[in-house]
Design an enzyme around this catalytic site. Structure first.
Site, PDB file in Angstrom:
ATOM      1  N   SER A 130      69.935  94.843 -33.231  1.00  0.00           N
ATOM      2  CA  SER A 130      68.689  95.778 -33.291  1.00  0.00           C
ATOM      3  C   SER A 130      67.923  95.576 -34.656  1.00  0.00           C
ATOM      4  CB  SER A 130      68.981  96.881 -32.707  1.00  0.00           C
ATOM      5  OG  SER A 130      68.085  97.588 -32.236  1.00  0.00           O
ATOM      6  N   ASP A 189      66.440  92.025 -22.336  1.00  0.00           N
ATOM      7  CA  ASP A 189      66.578  92.890 -23.653  1.00  0.00           C
ATOM      8  C   ASP A 189      64.921  93.029 -24.298  1.00  0.00           C
ATOM      9  OD1 ASP A 189      67.024  94.470 -25.937  1.00  0.00           O
ATOM     10  OD2 ASP A 189      68.394  92.956 -26.797  1.00  0.00           O
ATOM     11  N   HIS A 210      69.875  95.662 -23.968  1.00  0.00           N
ATOM     12  CA  HIS A 210      69.853  95.537 -25.256  1.00  0.00           C
ATOM     13  C   HIS A 210      71.411  96.032 -25.953  1.00  0.00           C
ATOM     14  CE1 HIS A 210      68.476  95.649 -29.520  1.00  0.00           C
ATOM     15  NE2 HIS A 210      68.846  96.936 -29.557  1.00  0.00           N
TER      16      HIS A 210
END
Ligand SMILES: *[C@@H]1O[C@H](CO)[C@@H](O)[C@H](O)[C@H]1NC(C)=O
Ligand SMILES: *[C@@H]1O[C@H](CO)[C@@H](O)[C@H](O)[C@H]1NC(C)=O
Ligand SMILES: *[C@@H]1O[C@H](CO)[C@@H](O)[C@H](O)[C@H]1NC(C)=O
Length: 297
Positions: free
Chosen positions: A174, A229, A286
């Site tokens: 991320s 994602d 994600h």
């Protein structure tokens, strides 16, 4: 953190904005069993940066209280630096040596900052023409890296002198993947052969930067995405952002063990053949890469 990303995405759509480890041996653009094993190992290194025990006590062995980094725990590791909540961007993570796999690993945790920037639609680009002509980079990711760069660069330098035959790996998930990418960009420029393994990384800059990163050496990029994602689809292309090539796109669903057959190598800057061509708004994809990557959070 994922909830407000989802909220932002829905808002953006409503507004019509969306259009026993083996030795380390990297291979370019071929998802062999060996490369899969590296992806799995580095995903666990990225997961480990979410575990407090790995960013509050320099000099210790890496462990994951959530049980999601067994490959890292099986290795002989020791942190050279653990850092938390830098002055900008709350940059958090560790620099470690792995004597089993002969690695120096710098891993960054994802932070809530990405959420904030994205929900504030803060896509401000900064000129970094001194790194590559015409290149622009996300201002927040740039400032985040710079909040830790002096310290990490000097520690990396001394670690490389001490372990000259160890490979240098940067990883993260991320926003952590974004900071790892900026660090790689900058440190390759001064000669470090960094291999980059970012998981669920947002776009970090403009088209010129994507072109530059596609061929930048020394070191190799392994940008890994998972199904739909949402984070790698942000900031959006309409805001002037691009992804470098290639992308390693995991196509198997959450909670399923990833095999070599589940990873497609997607070539081409801003190709829609992988994650960028999906349109799901769920943030579940994600949170799962080779396992529940942010489970320690
Ligand atoms: C670091 O964090 C771990 C996990 O939360 C905790 O058990 C440990 O006591 C902390 N260590 C220090 C030195 O703060
Ligand atoms: C970010 O860091 C600041 C300063 O260390 C701290 O006050 C704040 O709580 C941190 N924010 C988050 C979301 O961790
Ligand atoms: C994955 O596993 C978790 C925990 O076992 C469960 O809560 C979740 O519903 C599962 N998700 C899917 C997509 O199967």
């Amino acid at each position: 953190m994922f909830n407000s990303v989802a909220k932002w995405a829905v808002t953006a759509l409503t507004l019509g904005l969306f259009v026993s480890a083996a030795p380390y041996k990297p291979e370019r653009r071929d998802v062999s069993a060996e490369l899969l094993q590296q992806f799995n190992l580095f995903e666990q290194y990225a997961a480990a940066a979410y575990c407090e025990e790995n960013f509050n006590s320099t000099g210790t062995k890496l462990t994951c209280s959530a049980g999601n980094c067994p490959l890292v725990e099986a290795a002989d590791t020791k942190t050279i630096d653990e850092f938390t909540d830098s002055s900008y961007g709350n940059v958090t993570g560790f620099l470690a040596v792995d004597n089993t796999n002969k690695l120096i690993v710098l891993s960054f945790r994802g932070t809530r900052s990405i959420d904030t920037w994205i929900s504030n639609l803060d896509f401000t680009l900064k000129d970094i023409g001194d790194i590559c002509s015409g290149c622009e980079i996300h201002n927040g990711f740039w400032k985040s890296w710079n909040s830790v760069s002096d310290d990490l660069t000097s520690r990396l330098q001394s670690t490389v002198s001490e372990y000259p035959d160890y490979a240098i790996i940067f990883t993260g998930h991320s926003a952590g993947a974004a900071v790892a990418t900026v660090g790689t960009l900058v440190l390759r420029k001064v000669g470090y052969a960094v291999d980059l393994y970012p998981y669920g990384c947002p776009r970090i800059g403009n088209g010129q930067l994507a072109e530059y990163m596609t061929t930048q050496t020394p070191g190799t990029n392994y940008r890994i995405t998972h199904t739909d994602d949402i984070v790698p689809r942000l900031p959006p292309e309409w805001a002037g952002y691009s992804h470098y090539s290639p992308e390693y796109w995991i196509t198997s669903p959450n909670n399923v063990t990833v095999t070599t057959a589940d990873i497609q190598v997607i070539q081409g800057i801003d190709s829609d053949a992988g994650n960028a061509g999906t349109d799901g708004l769920s943030t579940d994809a994600h949170g799962w890469y080779f396992g529940p990557i942010s489970a320690c959070q």
